[in-house]
Motif scaffolding. Structure first.
Motif, PDB file in Angstrom:
ATOM      1  N   PHE A 238       0.841  -1.201   0.000  1.00  0.00           N
ATOM      2  CA  PHE A 238       0.000   0.000   0.000  1.00  0.00           C
ATOM      3  C   PHE A 238       0.879   1.256   0.000  1.00  0.00           C
ATOM      4  CE2 PHE A 238      -2.364   3.375   2.127  1.00  0.00           C
ATOM      5  CZ  PHE A 238      -3.596   3.339   1.483  1.00  0.00           C
ATOM      6  N   GLU A 239       1.880   1.259   0.874  1.00  0.00           N
ATOM      7  CA  GLU A 239       2.727   2.452   1.005  1.00  0.00           C
ATOM      8  C   GLU A 239       3.623   2.668  -0.202  1.00  0.00           C
ATOM      9  OE1 GLU A 239       4.370   1.873   4.896  1.00  0.00           O
ATOM     10  OE2 GLU A 239       2.534   2.639   5.858  1.00  0.00           O
ATOM     11  N   ALA A 240       3.848   1.608  -0.980  1.00  0.00           N
ATOM     12  CA  ALA A 240       4.680   1.745  -2.185  1.00  0.00           C
ATOM     13  C   ALA A 240       3.904   2.425  -3.324  1.00  0.00           C
ATOM     14  CB  ALA A 240       5.173   0.374  -2.637  1.00  0.00           C
ATOM     15  N   LEU A 241       2.573   2.526  -3.174  1.00  0.00           N
ATOM     16  CA  LEU A 241       1.766   3.192  -4.211  1.00  0.00           C
ATOM     17  C   LEU A 241       1.931   4.706  -4.085  1.00  0.00           C
ATOM     18  CD1 LEU A 241      -1.576   1.210  -3.733  1.00  0.00           C
ATOM     19  CD2 LEU A 241       0.046   0.927  -5.635  1.00  0.00           C
ATOM     20  N   ASP A 242       1.701   5.436  -5.178  1.00  0.00           N
ATOM     21  CA  ASP A 242       1.754   6.899  -5.045  1.00  0.00           C
ATOM     22  C   ASP A 242       0.500   7.375  -4.299  1.00  0.00           C
ATOM     23  OD1 ASP A 242      -0.335   7.153  -6.903  1.00  0.00           O
ATOM     24  OD2 ASP A 242       1.052   7.268  -8.586  1.00  0.00           O
ATOM     25  N   ALA A 243       0.543   8.632  -3.860  1.00  0.00           N
ATOM     26  CA  ALA A 243      -0.535   9.154  -3.004  1.00  0.00           C
ATOM     27  C   ALA A 243      -1.887   9.075  -3.709  1.00  0.00           C
ATOM     28  CB  ALA A 243      -0.218  10.593  -2.607  1.00  0.00           C
ATOM     29  N   HIS A 244      -1.881   9.301  -5.016  1.00  0.00           N
ATOM     30  CA  HIS A 244      -3.149   9.279  -5.747  1.00  0.00           C
ATOM     31  C   HIS A 244      -3.765   7.879  -5.701  1.00  0.00           C
ATOM     32  CE1 HIS A 244      -6.264  10.227  -8.555  1.00  0.00           C
ATOM     33  NE2 HIS A 244      -5.883   9.256  -9.355  1.00  0.00           N
TER      34      HIS A 244
END
Ligand code: PCA
Length: 322
Positions: A238-244
């Protein structure tokens, strides 16, 4: 020449998009026709639209990718980035997970919603400490009891081979004098067909989807509790995804929780009607059975409160508005 340049540019763009897109396999334990699975597919679709196709979630229902009992561990260790599971399946690990299977504590969709609001924050923390991000949760319809014959009270249950799906259902069987065996829903049909089990607690949804009138004749609408499924992601993934993309997951999860809960409510009456249409007797428990269930409920509530300690007490107080 010009044509070639356009084509090459197109290919490059395509390659770029393909590179940027990420695919998440999402194992779930319940069948493709089940509203939880259908709701998970809508959630996946919403995430796809929101991220412009950059995050593609592919739902694998019915334990087809990973069996129900292994889904949480698989998401924790990153084997799957996201999954769906029955919350109370983890009650043996931490009693708080069993908050939704305390008999007669929250017996309606309204009460279930209130209990969820009292618990969500605490569960979010417990799951975060296990490398998991809680995304959304949807209840099953109220739990009733399936038997092969009329049951007037708990004394009629003795010795019946019972199928359990979590610690609460196993404990119920024990208190009612029924030998129990844990069986995932995906494996229930053959267990009933072979006579390995003869009775169980579940929702009207489950009875309808498995056309249970083949195996059992009586459904007692005890409305004992409304267990929940939850959808959760691996924290690192989850944290590896960009903020969007993270926002897309969060906002789609809010939609999915509301849509799935509304669907469960909407379908409950239909499921009960269908059990009757299939030839089953669908009744509220009689006086003796209701009194017996209340007694067992009191024992199990006391046991849960003790096991869940201060966390459990805080949940109950928040639920009761204290
Ligand atoms: N069906 C699932 C869990 C709760 C329910 O209603 C099952 O029987 O396994």
């Amino acid at each position: 020449m010009k044509r070639f340049t356009v084509l090459a540019a197109g290919l490059l763009l395509w390659a770029g998009a393909a590179h940027a897109a990420e695919k998440w396999n999402m194992p779930t334990a319940y069948g493709n026709a089940n509203y939880h699975t259908q709701n998970a597919r809508l959630f996946a679709k919403a995430v796809g639209v929101c991220t412009g196709g950059k995050l593609e979630i592919v739902v694998h229902g019915g334990g087809s990718l990973i069996k129900g009992g292994e889904i949480k561990r698989a998401v924790q260790n990153g084997k799957a980035p996201i999954g769906e599971r029955l919350l109370s399946a983890h009650q043996n690990e931490n009693a708080v997970f069993g908050f939704d299977s305390v008999p007669l504590l929250a017996t309606s969709f309204e009460a279930s919603e209130k209990l969820w609001r009292a618990t969500k924050g605490r569960l979010t923390k417990i799951l975060a400490a296990q490398n998991l991000v809680l995304l959304y949760s949807v209840p099953w319809p109220p739990q009733g009891m399936y038997f092969k014959r009329a049951i007037g009270g708990v004394s009629d249950m003795r010795g019946i081979k019972f199928r359990a799906y979590n610690a609460a259902t196993a404990r119920f069987a024990e208190l009612a004098g029924m030998p129990s065996v844990h069986i995932e829903l995906a494996e229930l049909e053959p267990a009933l067909a072979s006579g390995k089990v003869e009775a169980y607690i579940s929702s009207s949804a489950t009875g309808y989807e498995l056309k249970q009138w083949k195996h059992v004749s009586h459904f007692y609408d005890t409305q004992a509790w409304l267990p929940r499924n939850y959808v959760f992601a691996n924290k690192r993934a989850f944290e590896a995804l960009d903020a969007h993309a993270q926002n897309c997951l969060r906002s789609s999860a809010l939609l999915a929780e509301a849509a799935g809960t509304a669907r469960a409510r909407e379908l409950t009456g239909f499921y009960l009607e269908q059990l009757a249409a299939g030839g089953m007797s669908v009744e509220k428990p009689g006086k003796q059975l209701a009194a017996d269930l209340e007694k067992i409920g009191e024992i199990m509530s006391a046991e849960w409160t003790k096991a869940a300690g201060a966390e459990g007490a805080a949940i109950i107080n928040a639920f009761r508005g204290k």
